[in-house]
Scaffold this active site. Structure first.
Site, mmCIF file in Angstrom:
data_model
loop_
_atom_site.group_PDB
_atom_site.id
_atom_site.type_symbol
_atom_site.label_atom_id
_atom_site.label_comp_id
_atom_site.label_asym_id
_atom_site.label_seq_id
_atom_site.Cartn_x
_atom_site.Cartn_y
_atom_site.Cartn_z
ATOM 1 C CB THR A 1 -0.826 0.037 1.313
ATOM 2 O OG1 THR A 1 -1.553 -1.177 1.420
ATOM 3 C CG2 THR A 1 -1.777 1.216 1.374
ATOM 4 N N GLY B 1 -0.557 -2.626 5.779
ATOM 5 C CA GLY B 1 -0.485 -3.964 6.365
ATOM 6 C C GLY B 1 -1.774 -4.728 6.168
HETATM 7 N N1 GLY Z 1 -3.556 -2.685 3.500
HETATM 8 C C1 GLY Z 1 -3.908 -3.095 2.233
HETATM 9 C C2 GLY Z 1 -4.782 -4.243 2.178
HETATM 10 O O1 GLY Z 1 -4.837 -5.027 3.108
HETATM 11 O O2 GLY Z 1 -5.443 -4.414 1.179
#
Ligand code: GLY
Length: 342
Positions: free
Chosen positions: A201, A253
């Protein structure tokens, strides 16, 4: 000595603020306290911040900066964000993104395919529709109607390689954390085990010269996720939250666990009670680790926050999370503290 007036004022802040006096002192380690300022998750944030800074440094609006910043990462073929990223289990890249400004305006897209810049579509959702969130085919149709080109479906060379490797052992079962389990069964140490958890991300939050805050968050989600899976990144309050009176926060995460505690909103509310960005991020991580118990060892979650004074802070479950910070005369990666050593 605390007089009665001070005592009442402190009580009004809530017990969390009192408990975390130590953390408030520790905030200095990550603080800059300058504006404009932009911070974003992981190493890729350095390049993204440069693009955001072109706008912030020229006196532009934080909203424009956080959109332009993460578009750099979305366009990158070497990252786990955008169309160059790892696909889902059926071999398709699906993207999630959201954006939020200083007026509580927000827009979001999820399960969006074949569109290069989901963050720009999220902004159009915010500005041109009466809705906050569009998903899947509807989001794609809206993007095309807004003039976004429909891209091809060919995986990037890196993603194709990773997918071919994953297919060798894959089992199509809706098991939570199966990516980690597969990695642990492999002879090759996973990124997680080597201390570099899957950078899935980019979240970015910024304050402009006028002191206004905005944030953006964009991702391809977990590699090899179930088709249709959506994580925290497009969920306002989970992957991103902005309250212009208090601060802005983004998360990275394991999305399922960020959603579980409405992570970014939680961090903002802790900051509202008087905690520093780092202390608030730590509290949210502690809450998650308590909920997850022994399973906390298997997941990585990190929060990154900025308060109204321009002070930044972050905290992760595991070590290995860093964030990129840019302000006048400063461009650096900051290593976040973590709760667990490994
Ligand atoms: N943090 C991105 C996801 O879990 O999709």
């Amino acid at each position: 000595m605390i007089n009665r007036r001070k005592f009442i004022a402190l009580s009004a802040l809530g017990s969390a603020a009192l408990i975390d006096k130590k953390m408030m002192a520790a905030e200095q380690t990550n603080s800059i306290g300058a504006k404009p300022v932009v911070i974003s998750t992981w190493d890729a944030g350095i390049e993204a911040n440069k693009a955001a800074w072109k706008i912030l440094g020229a006196g532009g609006r934080a909203l424009d900066a956080v959109e332009a910043g993460v578009m750099v990462t979305e366009a990158s073929q070497n990252c786990c964000v955008g169309l160059g990223a790892n696909p889902d289990r059926d071999g398709f890249v699906t993207l999630d993104a959201c954006i939020m400004d200083e007026f509580f305006n927000c827009g979001s897209v999820a399960f969006l395919e074949r569109i290069k810049h989901p963050i720009a579509v999220a902004r159009r959702v915010m500005e041109k529709t009466p809705h906050v969130m569009l998903v899947g085919e509807g989001a794609q149709r809206f993007a095309i109607a807004e003039g976004f080109p429909l891209e091809g479906q060919t995986l990037s060379p890196n993603a194709q390689k990773a997918y071919d490797e994953w297919l060798k052992k894959s089992e199509y079962k809706p098991v939570i954390n199966i990516e980690n389990k597969n990695n642990r069964g492999s002879s090759v140490p996973s990124q997680f085990e080597s201390g570099e958890f899957n950078h899935d991300t980019i979240g970015m939050v910024a304050m402009d010269a006028k002191g206004n805050l905005s944030g953006s968050c964009t991702t391809s989600g977990m590699g090899f996720k179930m088709r249709g899976r959506v994580g925290d990144s497009p969920i306002i309050g989970a992957g991103l939250f902005v309250d212009n009176e208090v601060g802005a926060c983004t998360a990275t995460g394991q999305g399922e666990d960020v959603i579980r505690i409405v992570g970014s909103h939680t961090v903002i509310e802790l900051m509202r009670q008087g905690l520093s960005p780092e202390a608030a991020c730590k509290k949210a991580v502690e809450r998650l680790v308590k909920i997850k118990g022994a399973k906390a060892k298997e997941i990585q979650v990190a929060f990154l926050a900025l308060n109204k004074k321009g002070v930044t802070g972050a905290f992760a479950i595991h070590k290995g999370f860093s964030y990129a910070l840019k302000t006048e005369g400063v461009e650096k990666l900051v290593t976040a503290k973590s709760l667990l050593a490994g």
